[in-house]
Write a protein that holds these residues in place. Structure first.
Motif, short mmCIF file in Angstrom:
data_model
loop_
_atom_site.label_atom_id
_atom_site.label_comp_id
_atom_site.label_asym_id
_atom_site.label_seq_id
_atom_site.Cartn_x
_atom_site.Cartn_y
_atom_site.Cartn_z
N UNK A 1 34.55 57.11 38.94
CA UNK A 1 34.06 55.88 39.56
C UNK A 1 33.47 54.92 38.54
N UNK A 2 32.56 55.40 37.69
CA UNK A 2 31.90 54.52 36.73
C UNK A 2 32.89 53.94 35.72
N UNK A 3 33.78 54.78 35.22
CA UNK A 3 34.75 54.31 34.23
C UNK A 3 35.71 53.31 34.84
N UNK A 4 36.12 53.53 36.09
CA UNK A 4 36.99 52.57 36.75
C UNK A 4 36.32 51.22 36.91
N UNK A 5 35.03 51.23 37.27
CA UNK A 5 34.29 49.97 37.42
C UNK A 5 34.15 49.22 36.10
N UNK A 6 34.03 49.97 35.01
CA UNK A 6 33.84 49.33 33.70
C UNK A 6 35.09 48.61 33.21
N UNK A 7 36.26 48.91 33.80
CA UNK A 7 37.47 48.22 33.34
C UNK A 7 37.42 46.73 33.64
N UNK A 8 36.52 46.30 34.51
CA UNK A 8 36.43 44.87 34.85
C UNK A 8 35.98 44.02 33.67
N UNK A 9 35.31 44.64 32.68
CA UNK A 9 34.83 43.86 31.54
C UNK A 9 35.88 43.72 30.45
N UNK A 10 37.04 44.37 30.61
CA UNK A 10 38.06 44.31 29.57
C UNK A 10 38.66 42.91 29.44
N UNK A 11 38.96 42.29 30.58
CA UNK A 11 39.56 40.94 30.59
C UNK A 11 39.52 40.41 32.01
N UNK A 12 39.74 39.10 32.16
CA UNK A 12 39.70 38.51 33.50
C UNK A 12 40.74 39.11 34.42
N UNK A 13 41.89 39.47 33.86
CA UNK A 13 42.97 40.01 34.68
C UNK A 13 42.60 41.34 35.32
N UNK A 14 41.71 42.12 34.67
CA UNK A 14 41.37 43.44 35.16
C UNK A 14 40.41 43.41 36.35
N UNK A 15 39.70 42.31 36.57
CA UNK A 15 38.67 42.27 37.63
C UNK A 15 39.24 42.50 39.02
N UNK A 16 40.31 41.81 39.43
CA UNK A 16 40.86 42.10 40.76
C UNK A 16 41.59 43.45 40.83
N UNK A 17 42.05 43.94 39.68
CA UNK A 17 42.76 45.22 39.68
C UNK A 17 41.85 46.35 40.13
#
Length: 533
Positions: free
Chosen positions: A47-63
């Protein structure tokens, strides 16, 4: 100059085809993957690692918000100072907030909690479990310490595909006997207390079950005073049918010969089987047109009679046979298995072994016969004894991968000049792995034999103690082993520190069920420290 311009032009064209990074730097290769594939990667993360993917790039936030959720709920914290109720309420609040912000359904739900007393669950936990977002979860893992509330066992059973219950607790008989899992494909019961009727009820209501693990579970009124074990009565086992079961693991189980025979006869598509430390059944005879892997050990924990003989009469698809430690009291007979490819660990504590027409006593061939040419991967547990190893390589002349767990027993005189050429060394042996290499004279002369005689060797790996592997130490080994005079100039020699926490000679049960990997290759194993070993 022209070559340099050609290479530079190709690099520029490649970079023009790739989207640049958001900071204008190097191209972001992973961003070329489609959203569906990125979502599949995200849903496998905690869960935590999946949530952190949002900071990688704008495209990752909705993913992240649209990927099926891999939800971990841990209610094991808290203390008497801060108050358990306050802690539970805070964790539940965070999880409910996460669920409300996440658009996709929950794919996997792992619940870890302490149940205090017999008063059931805390109200905040019960409120969280009533959320409609997790009622249709497909994979449910439950880790509990304390008394198991009935509401947890009946948690959305109709939708479940995977259920794992791991706890020192009891599954209530009334609840278990009324459960139905029409879609369940994988069931694991570990460290669980359950009555015989309840166990029979649960298993009989899993019509499409493919994978079953029973490990260290206790059946009420059937527990020996010296251990934890499952007592499966003959009547229960003979009434069970598993038309879809492909993987079966019986670990620390007490079962009679007739019950085990009846159970196996009702698994018509069984592919992999593990019989580990079972007692009650002294002899097991197997004939299966679908079985491809078998792991077995003798019982080393119970005062009752353990498994003494395994006979595989007819297994035309059998590829892997793994005698797990301990197997010092186990006689193994394989009458017909023409596709046997992976074998081990073999050691001289196995009293008798029959493979087709070959008969071994203490792993010494006692009846001359044709060699078994189907075996390609061989695992040995042995002192550095060339007589023992070369004798086995004559019996299995087509071995391509040789894994040796070495132990110190006595000083063996390994005189390489006394051994005739071997087909295995001349034509087939490509990889060798030595575990517990210690630089002793017996080790060096033993290994040097393979260095100087394996003509098609591609790699030799040494697993050594953590305090070794320094640059100077490795260079000294190269000199002692005469690496520069090796028979195969293409061979590579690698030294790595042993970072595993388990026994060197134990093949993890997961590898027995995984036909795609070499079960002895340490570099492929990610199970070190796993409880289910």
């Amino acid at each position: 100059m022209a070559a340099e311009e050609g290479t530079g032009g190709k690099r520029r064209r490649l970079c023009q085809e790739l989207p640049p990074g958001e900071d204008g730097g190097d191209p972001d290769l992973i961003s070329r993957l489609p959203d569906e594939l990125l979502g599949s990667i995200i849903t496998l993360l905690p869960t935590k690692d999946g949530g952190r993917t949002q900071i990688l790039a704008r495209r990752w936030r909705p993913l992240w918000r649209s990927a099926p959720l891999n939800l971990d709920a841990d209610f094991t914290g808290g203390n008497t100072t801060t108050g358990y109720d306050y802690y539970y309420e805070r964790v539940a609040s965070k999880l409910l907030k996460l669920l409300s912000a996440h658009e996709a359904p929950v794919r996997r739900f792992s619940l870890n909690l302490n149940c205090r007393g017999s008063g059931g669950l805390d109200r905040s936990i019960e409120s969280f479990l009533q959320s409609p977002r997790i009622r249709d979860v497909k994979e449910f893992e439950l880790y509990v310490r304390g008394e198991l509330p009935p509401c947890l066992v009946s948690f959305s059973p109709a939708a479940l595909r995977v259920l794992c219950v791991c706890s020192h607790t009891e599954i209530p008989s009334l609840t278990a006997c009324t459960l139905s899992f029409p879609s369940l494909k994988q069931l694991s019961l570990v460290d669980v207390t359950i009555s015989e009727s309840a166990l029979c009820g649960v298993l009989s209501r899993c019509p499409v079950l493919e994978t079953l693990l029973l490990d260290n579970i206790v059946c009420a009124l059937r527990v020996l005073s010296v251990c934890l074990e499952t007592k499966i009565p003959s009547l229960t086992a003979c009434m069970l049918n598993f038309p879809s079961l492909k993987q079966l693991s019986l670990v620390y189980v007490n079962i009679s010969e007739s019950a085990l025979r009846g159970l196996l006869s009702r698994c018509p598509v069984l592919v992999t089987l593990l019989l580990d430390n079972i007692c009650g059944a002294r002899r097991v005879q197997i004939s299966s047109r679908t079985l491809r892997s078998v792991g077995v050990s003798s019982c080393g924990y119970s005062s009752e009679a353990g498994l003494e003989e395994l006979m595989i009469v007819d297994a035309p698809l059998l590829e892997m046979l793994i005698p797990r430690v301990p197997s010092n009291r186990l006689v193994i007979r394989v009458i017909h298995a023409p596709r046997l490819r992976t074998l081990g660990y073999l050691h001289d504590d196995i009293p008798r072994l029959q493979l087709g027409t070959m008969h071994f006593q203490k792993m010494v061939l006692v009846r001359p016969s044709d060699a078994m040419r189907s075996v390609k991967i061989l695992g040995l547990l042995t002192a550095p004894n060339l007589d023992f190893v070369t004798g086995l390589l004559k019996c299995f002349p087509c071995v391509e991968k040789l894994h040796i767990v070495s132990y110190t027993q006595m000083i063996h005189k390994n005189n390489a000049k006394s051994y005739a050429p071997l087909e295995c060394l001349d034509q087939h042996l490509k990889q060798v792995q030595i575990i517990n290499y210690e630089e002793k004279r017996s080790d060096v002369s033993f290994i040097k034999f393979f260095v100087l005689n394996a003509r098609v060797l591609e790699s030799m790996k040494f697993v050594v103690r953590r305090d070794k592997c320094g640059v100077k130490w490795v260079a000294r080994q190269h000199n002692k082993l005469q690496v520069n005079d090796r028979a195969s100039q293409a061979a590579r020699f690698e030294f790595e520190a042993d970072c595993s926490r388990g026994s060197s000679s134990v093949v993890h049960m997961k590898h027995i069920h995984d036909l795609a990997m070499d079960p002895f290759d340490r570099s492929l194993c990610t199970c070190h420290g796993d409880a289910l070993s």
